[in-house]
Enzyme design. Structure first.
Site, PDB file in Angstrom:
ATOM      1  N   ARG A 215      11.876  -2.162  13.767  1.00 12.02           N
ATOM      2  CA  ARG A 215      10.901  -1.343  14.697  1.00 12.02           C
ATOM      3  C   ARG A 215      10.327  -2.539  15.460  1.00 12.02           C
ATOM      4  O   ARG A 215      10.138  -3.622  15.301  1.00 12.02           O
ATOM      5  CB  ARG A 215       9.911  -0.981  13.782  1.00 12.02           C
ATOM      6  CG  ARG A 215      10.222   0.734  13.833  1.00 12.02           C
ATOM      7  CD  ARG A 215       9.102   1.427  12.626  1.00 12.02           C
ATOM      8  NE  ARG A 215       7.888   0.798  12.489  1.00 12.02           N
ATOM      9  CZ  ARG A 215       7.187   1.178  11.448  1.00 12.02           C
ATOM     10  NH1 ARG A 215       7.525   2.208  10.666  1.00 12.02           N
ATOM     11  NH2 ARG A 215       5.972   0.702  11.192  1.00 12.02           N
TER      12      ARG A 215
ATOM     13  N   ARG B  88     -10.032   0.232   8.497  1.00 18.66           N
ATOM     14  CA  ARG B  88      -9.625  -1.090   8.524  1.00 18.66           C
ATOM     15  C   ARG B  88     -10.722  -1.987   9.148  1.00 18.66           C
ATOM     16  O   ARG B  88     -10.765  -2.997   9.028  1.00 18.66           O
ATOM     17  CB  ARG B  88      -8.489  -1.028   9.632  1.00 18.66           C
ATOM     18  CG  ARG B  88      -7.193  -0.544   9.414  1.00 18.66           C
ATOM     19  CD  ARG B  88      -6.083  -0.937  10.228  1.00 18.66           C
ATOM     20  NE  ARG B  88      -4.657  -0.151   9.990  1.00 18.66           N
ATOM     21  CZ  ARG B  88      -3.813  -0.414  10.291  1.00 18.66           C
ATOM     22  NH1 ARG B  88      -3.698  -1.195  11.605  1.00 18.66           N
ATOM     23  NH2 ARG B  88      -2.777  -0.012  10.061  1.00 18.66           N
TER      24      ARG B  88
ATOM     25  N   ARG C 129      12.467  -5.517   6.799  1.00 18.73           N
ATOM     26  CA  ARG C 129      12.401  -4.000   6.987  1.00 18.73           C
ATOM     27  C   ARG C 129      13.386  -3.470   8.394  1.00 18.73           C
ATOM     28  O   ARG C 129      13.116  -4.157   9.177  1.00 18.73           O
ATOM     29  CB  ARG C 129      11.090  -3.459   7.005  1.00 18.73           C
ATOM     30  CG  ARG C 129      11.016  -1.863   6.690  1.00 18.73           C
ATOM     31  CD  ARG C 129       9.928  -1.417   6.075  1.00 18.73           C
ATOM     32  NE  ARG C 129       8.836  -1.651   6.710  1.00 18.73           N
ATOM     33  CZ  ARG C 129       7.565  -1.329   6.262  1.00 18.73           C
ATOM     34  NH1 ARG C 129       7.352  -0.721   4.790  1.00 18.73           N
ATOM     35  NH2 ARG C 129       6.258  -1.485   6.852  1.00 18.73           N
TER      36      ARG C 129
ATOM     37  N   ARG D  36      -0.365  -8.787  13.995  1.00 14.49           N
ATOM     38  CA  ARG D  36      -0.961  -7.774  13.167  1.00 14.49           C
ATOM     39  C   ARG D  36      -1.725  -8.555  12.058  1.00 14.49           C
ATOM     40  O   ARG D  36      -2.851  -7.932  11.445  1.00 14.49           O
ATOM     41  CB  ARG D  36       0.142  -6.809  12.565  1.00 14.49           C
ATOM     42  CG  ARG D  36       0.441  -5.792  13.468  1.00 14.49           C
ATOM     43  CD  ARG D  36       1.627  -5.283  13.022  1.00 14.49           C
ATOM     44  NE  ARG D  36       1.476  -4.221  11.843  1.00 14.49           N
ATOM     45  CZ  ARG D  36       2.688  -3.769  11.244  1.00 14.49           C
ATOM     46  NH1 ARG D  36       3.948  -3.974  11.531  1.00 14.49           N
ATOM     47  NH2 ARG D  36       2.011  -2.907  10.007  1.00 14.49           N
TER      48      ARG D  36
ATOM     49  N   LYS E  11       0.805  -1.087   0.077  1.00 14.06           N
ATOM     50  CA  LYS E  11      -0.054   0.076   0.214  1.00 14.06           C
ATOM     51  C   LYS E  11       0.933   1.110   0.162  1.00 14.06           C
ATOM     52  O   LYS E  11       0.709   2.334  -0.680  1.00 14.06           O
ATOM     53  CB  LYS E  11      -0.979  -0.009   1.072  1.00 14.06           C
ATOM     54  CG  LYS E  11      -1.924  -1.083   1.167  1.00 14.06           C
ATOM     55  CD  LYS E  11      -3.067  -0.833   2.684  1.00 14.06           C
ATOM     56  CE  LYS E  11      -2.331  -0.721   3.986  1.00 14.06           C
ATOM     57  NZ  LYS E  11      -1.603  -2.068   4.243  1.00 14.06           N
TER      58      LYS E  11
END
Ligand SMILES: [Zn+2]
Length: 216
Positions: free
Chosen positions: A162, A88, A127, A173, A13
């Protein structure tokens, strides 16, 4: 030009939205970015949001809707905006519908990006982000590693995973995404501006989005 981008975390996204932003000259609004901004500022809203985000839980709607309304009211949204990963849930979609009516805005497209779960986990856990708050350069251990492992190319600060991108938090998630967001596809699926695409190459996906928007 108002576009909603839907899809699981890691579906692309952000990347697709960034290209559309340049091409249409409208800002990308990600609730994650707005909320992280509040966390960084240390505002009351940010402190509340941080408690949820650290454990991979969804931030409550009243906090999110307040942020979105304030953001859409800023001048750079006059020509529209790309809502990245928002709404969401069905209640958020209802709240957004009411907000858009109130603000005199209409939806031009609802884009759903699809990707297999294995690919999402691989993308998200690979990431790394520069720890320097004024840099925040993003790296990827497979496709875009820093020249020196763990050190930012731009500013020399440590490059870290992170808290909300560890495998455990990512899996949580994705589960929350499946449980709460999938009904949204039914919700928007009935609208003529809705379409679903797989996202392997962001540039190709953007071309397809533009084609489909012209047809509509
Ligand atoms: Zn840096």
């Amino acid at each position: 030009m108002l576009i909603i981008m839907l899809g699981a975390p890691g579906a692309g996204k952000g990347t697709v939205s960034a290209i559309l932003t340049r091409e249409f000259g409208i800002p990308q609004i990600s609730t994650g970015d707005i909320l992280r901004g509040e966390v960084k500022k240390g505002s009351d809203l940010g402190k509340k949001a941080d408690e949820y985000m650290k454990t991979g839980k969804l931030v409550p709607d009243d906090i999110i809707m307040g942020c979105v309304e304030a953001r859409l009211a800023i001048d750079d949204c006059k020509g529209g905006a790309i809502l990245d990963g928002f709404p969401r849930t069905i209640p958020q979609a209802d709240a957004l519908k009411a907000l858009l009516t109130k603000m005199g805005l209409k939806l031009d497209a609802v884009v759903n990006l699809e990707a297999p779960e294995e690919l999402l986990i691989r993308r998200l856990t690979s990431r790394r982000t520069c720890a320097n708050p004024s840099c925040q350069a993003i790296y990827n251990i497979y496709t875009r590693p820093p020249k020196n492992e763990g050190v930012c190319d731009i500013c020399g600060s440590p490059v870290l995973q992170r808290d909300d991108e560890t495998e455990e938090v990512i899996k949580n998630r994705l589960k929350i995404y499946r449980d709460t967001t999938l009904p949204l596809l039914d919700y928007y699926g009935r609208e003529p501006v809705f379409f679903s695409l797989s996202c392997i190459d962001a540039g190709e996906t953007v071309d397809e989005i533009k084609k489909k928007m012209k047809k509509g």
